[in-house]
Design a protein around this motif. Structure first.
Motif, PDB file in Angstrom:
ATOM      1  N   GLU A 123      -4.836  18.932 -14.963  1.00 40.82           N
ATOM      2  CA  GLU A 123      -5.851  19.881 -14.494  1.00 40.82           C
ATOM      3  C   GLU A 123      -6.843  19.214 -13.534  1.00 40.82           C
ATOM      4  O   GLU A 123      -7.238  18.080 -13.721  1.00 40.82           O
ATOM      5  CB  GLU A 123      -6.619  20.455 -15.686  1.00 40.82           C
ATOM      6  CG  GLU A 123      -5.760  21.323 -16.611  1.00 40.82           C
ATOM      7  CD  GLU A 123      -6.557  21.825 -17.816  1.00 40.82           C
ATOM      8  OE1 GLU A 123      -7.725  21.384 -17.970  1.00 40.82           O
ATOM      9  OE2 GLU A 123      -6.001  22.629 -18.582  1.00 40.82           O
ATOM     10  N   ARG A 140       2.731   5.392 -18.949  1.00 37.85           N
ATOM     11  CA  ARG A 140       1.402   5.083 -19.495  1.00 37.85           C
ATOM     12  C   ARG A 140       1.476   3.926 -20.487  1.00 37.85           C
ATOM     13  O   ARG A 140       0.590   3.059 -20.530  1.00 37.85           O
ATOM     14  CB  ARG A 140       0.838   6.331 -20.181  1.00 37.85           C
ATOM     15  CG  ARG A 140      -0.574   6.177 -20.707  1.00 37.85           C
ATOM     16  CD  ARG A 140      -1.088   7.525 -21.220  1.00 37.85           C
ATOM     17  NE  ARG A 140      -0.253   8.034 -22.303  1.00 37.85           N
ATOM     18  CZ  ARG A 140      -0.386   7.675 -23.577  1.00 37.85           C
ATOM     19  NH1 ARG A 140      -1.312   6.787 -23.924  1.00 37.85           N
ATOM     20  NH2 ARG A 140       0.394   8.197 -24.500  1.00 37.85           N
ATOM     21  N   ASP A 169      -6.773   8.071 -18.970  1.00 40.99           N
ATOM     22  CA  ASP A 169      -7.235   9.465 -18.995  1.00 40.99           C
ATOM     23  C   ASP A 169      -6.112  10.337 -19.560  1.00 40.99           C
ATOM     24  O   ASP A 169      -5.397  11.023 -18.830  1.00 40.99           O
ATOM     25  CB  ASP A 169      -7.610   9.904 -17.584  1.00 40.99           C
ATOM     26  CG  ASP A 169      -8.489  11.149 -17.580  1.00 40.99           C
ATOM     27  OD1 ASP A 169      -8.474  11.883 -18.593  1.00 40.99           O
ATOM     28  OD2 ASP A 169      -9.171  11.383 -16.571  1.00 40.99           O
ATOM     29  N   TYR A 170      -5.959  10.287 -20.881  1.00 39.25           N
ATOM     30  CA  TYR A 170      -4.805  10.933 -21.515  1.00 39.25           C
ATOM     31  C   TYR A 170      -4.783  12.443 -21.259  1.00 39.25           C
ATOM     32  O   TYR A 170      -3.726  13.026 -21.016  1.00 39.25           O
ATOM     33  CB  TYR A 170      -4.801  10.661 -23.020  1.00 39.25           C
ATOM     34  CG  TYR A 170      -3.607  11.250 -23.733  1.00 39.25           C
ATOM     35  CD1 TYR A 170      -2.337  10.667 -23.573  1.00 39.25           C
ATOM     36  CD2 TYR A 170      -3.731  12.370 -24.553  1.00 39.25           C
ATOM     37  CE1 TYR A 170      -1.236  11.198 -24.214  1.00 39.25           C
ATOM     38  CE2 TYR A 170      -2.628  12.903 -25.188  1.00 39.25           C
ATOM     39  CZ  TYR A 170      -1.384  12.314 -25.014  1.00 39.25           C
ATOM     40  OH  TYR A 170      -0.289  12.843 -25.643  1.00 39.25           O
ATOM     41  N   ARG A 171      -5.956  13.087 -21.325  1.00 38.80           N
ATOM     42  CA  ARG A 171      -6.001  14.538 -21.133  1.00 38.80           C
ATOM     43  C   ARG A 171      -5.509  14.906 -19.729  1.00 38.80           C
ATOM     44  O   ARG A 171      -4.732  15.835 -19.553  1.00 38.80           O
ATOM     45  CB  ARG A 171      -7.415  15.080 -21.362  1.00 38.80           C
ATOM     46  CG  ARG A 171      -7.532  16.586 -21.146  1.00 38.80           C
ATOM     47  CD  ARG A 171      -8.918  17.095 -21.491  1.00 38.80           C
ATOM     48  NE  ARG A 171      -9.050  18.511 -21.173  1.00 38.80           N
ATOM     49  CZ  ARG A 171      -8.572  19.492 -21.935  1.00 38.80           C
ATOM     50  NH1 ARG A 171      -7.946  19.200 -23.066  1.00 38.80           N
ATOM     51  NH2 ARG A 171      -8.728  20.744 -21.572  1.00 38.80           N
ATOM     52  N   PHE A 172      -5.951  14.138 -18.743  1.00 38.56           N
ATOM     53  CA  PHE A 172      -5.511  14.402 -17.369  1.00 38.56           C
ATOM     54  C   PHE A 172      -4.007  14.181 -17.238  1.00 38.56           C
ATOM     55  O   PHE A 172      -3.298  14.945 -16.592  1.00 38.56           O
ATOM     56  CB  PHE A 172      -6.279  13.499 -16.402  1.00 38.56           C
ATOM     57  CG  PHE A 172      -5.788  13.578 -14.980  1.00 38.56           C
ATOM     58  CD1 PHE A 172      -5.655  14.800 -14.327  1.00 38.56           C
ATOM     59  CD2 PHE A 172      -5.462  12.424 -14.280  1.00 38.56           C
ATOM     60  CE1 PHE A 172      -5.217  14.869 -13.014  1.00 38.56           C
ATOM     61  CE2 PHE A 172      -5.017  12.487 -12.975  1.00 38.56           C
ATOM     62  CZ  PHE A 172      -4.896  13.707 -12.335  1.00 38.56           C
ATOM     63  N   THR A 213      -1.727  14.566 -19.430  1.00 43.23           N
ATOM     64  CA  THR A 213      -0.928  15.577 -20.132  1.00 43.23           C
ATOM     65  C   THR A 213      -1.070  16.971 -19.539  1.00 43.23           C
ATOM     66  O   THR A 213      -0.153  17.787 -19.660  1.00 43.23           O
ATOM     67  CB  THR A 213      -1.317  15.632 -21.621  1.00 43.23           C
ATOM     68  OG1 THR A 213      -2.732  15.834 -21.733  1.00 43.23           O
ATOM     69  CG2 THR A 213      -0.930  14.348 -22.324  1.00 43.23           C
ATOM     70  N   THR A 214      -2.185  17.263 -18.887  1.00 42.12           N
ATOM     71  CA  THR A 214      -2.396  18.617 -18.358  1.00 42.12           C
ATOM     72  C   THR A 214      -2.344  18.665 -16.836  1.00 42.12           C
ATOM     73  O   THR A 214      -1.915  19.667 -16.259  1.00 42.12           O
ATOM     74  CB  THR A 214      -3.750  19.182 -18.816  1.00 42.12           C
ATOM     75  OG1 THR A 214      -4.811  18.409 -18.246  1.00 42.12           O
ATOM     76  CG2 THR A 214      -3.846  19.155 -20.332  1.00 42.12           C
ATOM     77  N   ASP A 224       4.733   9.676 -20.402  1.00 50.38           N
ATOM     78  CA  ASP A 224       4.134   8.830 -21.439  1.00 50.38           C
ATOM     79  C   ASP A 224       4.672   7.406 -21.370  1.00 50.38           C
ATOM     80  O   ASP A 224       3.954   6.439 -21.655  1.00 50.38           O
ATOM     81  CB  ASP A 224       4.420   9.414 -22.825  1.00 50.38           C
ATOM     82  CG  ASP A 224       3.607  10.677 -23.090  1.00 50.38           C
ATOM     83  OD1 ASP A 224       2.576  10.874 -22.413  1.00 50.38           O
ATOM     84  OD2 ASP A 224       4.007  11.465 -23.972  1.00 50.38           O
ATOM     85  N   LYS A 260     -10.563  14.871 -10.337  1.00 49.78           N
ATOM     86  CA  LYS A 260     -10.317  13.582 -10.993  1.00 49.78           C
ATOM     87  C   LYS A 260     -10.231  12.466  -9.959  1.00 49.78           C
ATOM     88  O   LYS A 260     -10.800  11.377 -10.140  1.00 49.78           O
ATOM     89  CB  LYS A 260      -9.036  13.643 -11.817  1.00 49.78           C
ATOM     90  CG  LYS A 260      -9.161  14.450 -13.094  1.00 49.78           C
ATOM     91  CD  LYS A 260     -10.045  13.728 -14.099  1.00 49.78           C
ATOM     92  CE  LYS A 260     -10.101  14.476 -15.417  1.00 49.78           C
ATOM     93  NZ  LYS A 260     -10.994  13.794 -16.390  1.00 49.78           N
TER      94      LYS A 260
END
Length: 379
Positions: free
Chosen positions: A296, A230, A288-291, A293-294, A227, A301
Motif C-alpha cells: 500500500e 526478506r 517494513d513487513y506491513r508494506f 505484505t500489502t 518473504d 513509502k
C-alpha cells in the motif's frame, strides 16, 4: 507333235504368276506385321497411360497389385484406413500427429541428468517423438549448445513441428521460441530438476556490491516482494561483512506477474543503488513487513525512505520514470527464465546454486569451497 516353244512360254507365264502371287503374299504379310507392331505399340502406350493416370486417380492401385503379388511392402492405399499394421516382425501404429524431433542436451558424467525418465514421459505424451542426443562435453555439442543459448542440462530443444502436436496445444506455456523456428522446452517449470549448469549468468544489468576484483562472485536473481527475499537479505549482508573484499555480490531484481509490488521494488532498488544506497534501501524495505505484505501507498513509502536515507528525491523519481530501468528488470526476467529459475532468491556462487531460503552455513560453505580453488562454472 508337241510344240515345245508354246509349252515353254506357258510354263514361264505360270511361274511369273506364282512369283507375283508370292510377292503379294509377302507384301501382305509384311503389312500385317507392321500393322500388328503399330497396334502393339499403341496398346503399350495406352497401358502406360492407364497405369499412370489410374495410379494418380486411384491411390496407386497398380502399386497395390504389384505389392500384393510380391508379398512385401505396403502402399498409401493399403494403410489409408489401417490403425495398426504388423509387418516384418514389427508393429506399426498410426498417429495423427507428425513426427516430432527433439535434440536433448546432456553429458555422460552428469549423474543428476535424468534424460531417460524425461524422454519416457515425453513419449507418453508425444508418441511420434524422435530424440537425438547432444553431448555438451564434445566440441560440436558445446558449440551447438552455445549457439542455441543452452544454459543447463538436461535441456530439450524441439523442432517447429512441435506446434502441430496435441501436447503443445495443452502445454504451450512450457515452450519458448528459441530462434530459427525451434522451441525450447522449459523443463524446470515442468518439475524436471536441473542436473548441471554449463555456464553462469552475466553480471550485466545487476546491482554491484563489493570488490570488483573479488575471487568469488555471488550472482542473485531476486523478487523483493517475497518473504524468502526478506529472510535472505540479512544473511547475505552478514556474509558480505565477514568475507569483505574476497566476495562480490551482484543482485538482479525481478518482476512478478502476480505481484505488482515486485516491479516497483525492483525499480526502487536500482534507483537507490545509483545513489549508492542499495543496502540501506533494502534494510528499510525488508524491515517494513506491513508494506512488504500489502504494497500500500508505495510512493509515500519511497518518499519516506528517501528522506531517511538523505537521497536526492528528484533524481530518484526521475530514475523511476525512465524506461531503461524497467528494461533492466525485464531483461533480468528473461535471463532468469533462460537459467530455469523457478524460485527466488536463486544464488549462483562460482559453480554452486542455491534456490529459495538457505541457511547461513550453507551459503558460507559454498563461498569457502569457491575460495579453496573450486573451478568456476563452465570451465
Amino acid at each position: 507333235m508337241v510344240n515345245n516353244d508354246k509349252k515353254s512360254t506357258s510354263t514361264f507365264d505360270d511361274a511369273a504368276i506364282i512369283v507375283e502371287e508370292r510377292e503379294d503374299v509377302i507384301k501382305s504379310n509384311t503389312a500385317c506385321q507392321e500393322k500388328n507392331g503399330r497396334l502393339r505399340k499403341q496398346r503399350k502406350s495406352y497401358i502406360a497411360l492407364i497405369v499412370l493416370f489410374g495410379g494418380i486417380a486411384g491411390g496407386a492401385l497398380f502399386i497395390d497389385v504389384v505389392q500384393l503379388f510380391a508379398q512385401k511392402g505396403f502402399s498409401a492405399r493399403g494403410i489409408k484406413d489401417a490403425q495398426v499394421i504388423e509387418y516384418d516382425g514389427s508393429t506399426w501404429v498410426r498417429y495423427d500427429d507428425p513426427k516430432i524431433v527433439v535434440d536433448f542436451f546432456d553429458a555422460d558424467d552428469c549423474s543428476d541428468c535424468v534424460t531417460d525418465e524425461v524422454l519416457m514421459r515425453l513419449r507418453s505424451y508425444i508418441p511420434t517423438l524422435e530424440a537425438h542426443r547432444i553431448d555438451v562435453r564434445t566440441e560440436e555439442g558445446k558449440r551447438y549448445a552455445q549457439k542455441e543459448g543452452i544454459k543447463y542440462i538436461p535441456a530439450f530443444l524441439f523442432a517447429k513441428d512441435i506446434t502441430e502436436s496435441d501436447f503443445y496445444q495443452q502445454a504451450a506455456i512450457l515452450f519458448k521460441e528459441a530462434g530459427q523456428g525451434a522451441y525450447f522446452f522449459d523443463a524446470p517449470s515442468a518439475g524436471v530438476p536441473i542436473g548441471e549448469y554449463i555456464t553462469q549468468p552475466s553480471d550485466q544489468d545487476g546491482i554491484h556490491i563489493g570488490n570488483a576484483q573479488a575471487p568469488v562472485t555471488i550472482i542473485a536473481f531476486d523478487d523483493f516482494s517475497t518473504d524468502e527475499s526478506r529472510v535472505m537479505f540479512p544473511i547475505i549482508e552478514k556474509l558480505l561483512g565477514e568475507f569483505g573484499d574476497r566476495v562480490r555480490f551482484v543482485v538482479k531484481p525481478l518482476s512478478n506477474a502476480q505481484q505488482a509490488l515486485a516491479m516497483k521494488l525492483a525499480q526502487g532498488a536500482v534507483c537507490a543503488s545509483e545513489q549508492g544506497k542499495y543496502q540501506e534501501f533494502m534494510r528499510l524495505v525488508t524491515a517494513d513487513y506491513r508494506f512488504m505484505t500489502t504494497g500500500e501507498k508505495a510512493d509515500e513509502k519511497f518518499n519516506a525512505y528517501i528522506t531517511r536515507l538523505h537521497m536526492d528525491a528528484e533524481q530518484f523519481h526521475g530514475c523511476l520514470a525512465e524506461d531503461r530501468v524497467k528494461e533492466i528488470v525485464t531483461h533480468n526476467d528473461a535471463e532468469a527464465a533462460q537459467f530455469g529459475v523457478v524460485a527466488t532468491p536463486t544464488y549462483f556462487i562460482n559453480g554452486h546454486v542455491s534456490s529459495g531460503v538457505a541457511t547461513y552455513e550453507t551459503v558460507k560453505g559454498f563461498i569457502d569451497d569457491a575460495l579453496n580453488f573450486s573451478a568456476p562454472m563452465g570451465e
